[in-house]
Enzyme design. Structure first.
Site, PDB file in Angstrom:
ATOM      1  N   CYS A  47       0.840  -1.209   0.000  1.00 34.36           N
ATOM      2  CA  CYS A  47       0.000   0.000   0.000  1.00 34.36           C
ATOM      3  C   CYS A  47       0.871   1.252   0.000  1.00 34.36           C
ATOM      4  O   CYS A  47       1.539   1.558   0.999  1.00 34.36           O
ATOM      5  CB  CYS A  47      -0.919  -0.034   1.228  1.00 34.36           C
ATOM      6  N   CYS A  50       0.001   3.978   2.630  1.00 39.48           N
ATOM      7  CA  CYS A  50       0.377   3.518   3.976  1.00 39.48           C
ATOM      8  C   CYS A  50       1.810   3.918   4.303  1.00 39.48           C
ATOM      9  O   CYS A  50       2.134   4.246   5.451  1.00 39.48           O
ATOM     10  CB  CYS A  50       0.245   2.000   4.084  1.00 39.48           C
TER      11      CYS A  50
END
Length: 302
Positions: A47, A50
């Site tokens: 991700c 993230c």
């Protein structure tokens, strides 16, 4: 007087931020949150957002030296936790205090909003009553007791001059009292360190909207002008401002979206600018903001 002098926990950095699994989630989150607020960062190695959000959260948690703890949960390796928290996308961040979730957001946020989120959470514990006082003041404001709310927010700023939530609340309360001069003066007193944080920026946007609405004219007159000439963009802009001031935020957004659809370039993009001001005055995860931004984006890129 609020007692805000509690000494923070000076735990080593390694104890402030931990990777947890399903095996120790209960101990490190639920049980630990009985003592101190705990941030749960749900992420995955693949991700991209993230990787941006995680370090921002870690920096803020480390800066507060134990007033908040943080755990990181790899959702690929801990799917049961993700399912229990109903995670639909990542990054997702939850805040737990005293065994229950008290706040959350999805997606990467700017550094200023991350700081505001963590500081608000830190205010729930070990603050000598600051968190409770803020909640009381917000309740007063929501129930229409703006004068009492302003007095309470002002008392908090006296005790905690760098509390962005209190400054934002004070400005919003003064706007609710139609005291734009007082709100402007309060905004000028906000310490530079917190002037760019989300609660203050939201209050700044509300003050700007209140100024615009004050010069727009009566709501009924503006509605009549728009009905008589739907292409009168100035009337539509003024009408949206009056709707917002009357608490009809969704209707104001819809009017401005339609104005943008009709002529996005009118008055150097005034409809879009007004929309963004309204979005800034609300919380980023407000459904009206999310819906409005989606519709605006679809028109921009159509």
């Amino acid at each position: 007087m609020l007692n805000l002098g509690s000494a923070p926990d000076t735990a080593p950095a390694a104890d402030l931020i931990k990777d947890v699994t399903e095996a120790d989630f209960m101990a490190e989150v639920i049980e630990r949150s009985m003592e101190v607020p705990v941030i749960v960062d749900l992420w995955a190695p693949w991700c991209g957002p993230c990787k941006t959000l995680g370090p921002l959260l870690e920096a803020e948690v480390t800066r507060l030296k134990g007033r908040v703890r943080m755990v990181k949960v790899d959702v690929d390796q801990n799917q049961m936790i993700a399912a229990q928290l109903r995670v639909q996308s990542i990054p997702t961040v939850y805040a737990f205090y005293q065994g229950r979730p008290v706040d959350a957001f999805q997606g990467a946020l700017p550094a200023s909003e991350v700081r505001a989120f963590v500081e608000k959470l830190a205010g729930l514990a070990g603050d000598g009553g600051l968190g409770e006082a803020l909640e009381v003041a917000e309740t007063m404001l929501a129930e229409g007791a703006a004068a009492d709310a302003a007095e309470t927010f002002a008392a908090i700023t006296d005790e905690a001059p760098e509390n962005a939530e209190a400054w934002g609340g004070l400005i919003r309360a003064l706007v609710a009292l139609n005291d734009e001069t007082g709100a402007e003066a309060a905004l000028a007193r906000v310490p530079e360190k917190v002037a760019g944080l989300a609660p203050v920026e939201a209050a700044r946007a509300q003050l700007a909207l209140a100024r615009q609405a004050a010069s727009a004219g009566p709501l009924s007159d503006l509605e009549a002008r728009v009905s008589a000439d739907p292409d009168d963009q100035q009337a539509r802009l003024d009408y949206a401002g009056a709707l917002h001031a009357a608490g009809q935020v969704e209707q104001a957004i819809d009017i401005l979206l339609d104005s943008f659809r009709r002529d996005r370039d009118w008055n150097e993009g005034a409809a879009k600018a007004q929309l963004l001001t309204i979005f800034d005055s609300l919380k980023p995860n407000d459904p009206l903001v999310q819906r409005g931004r989606r519709k605006l984006s679809s028109m921009i890129f159509a």
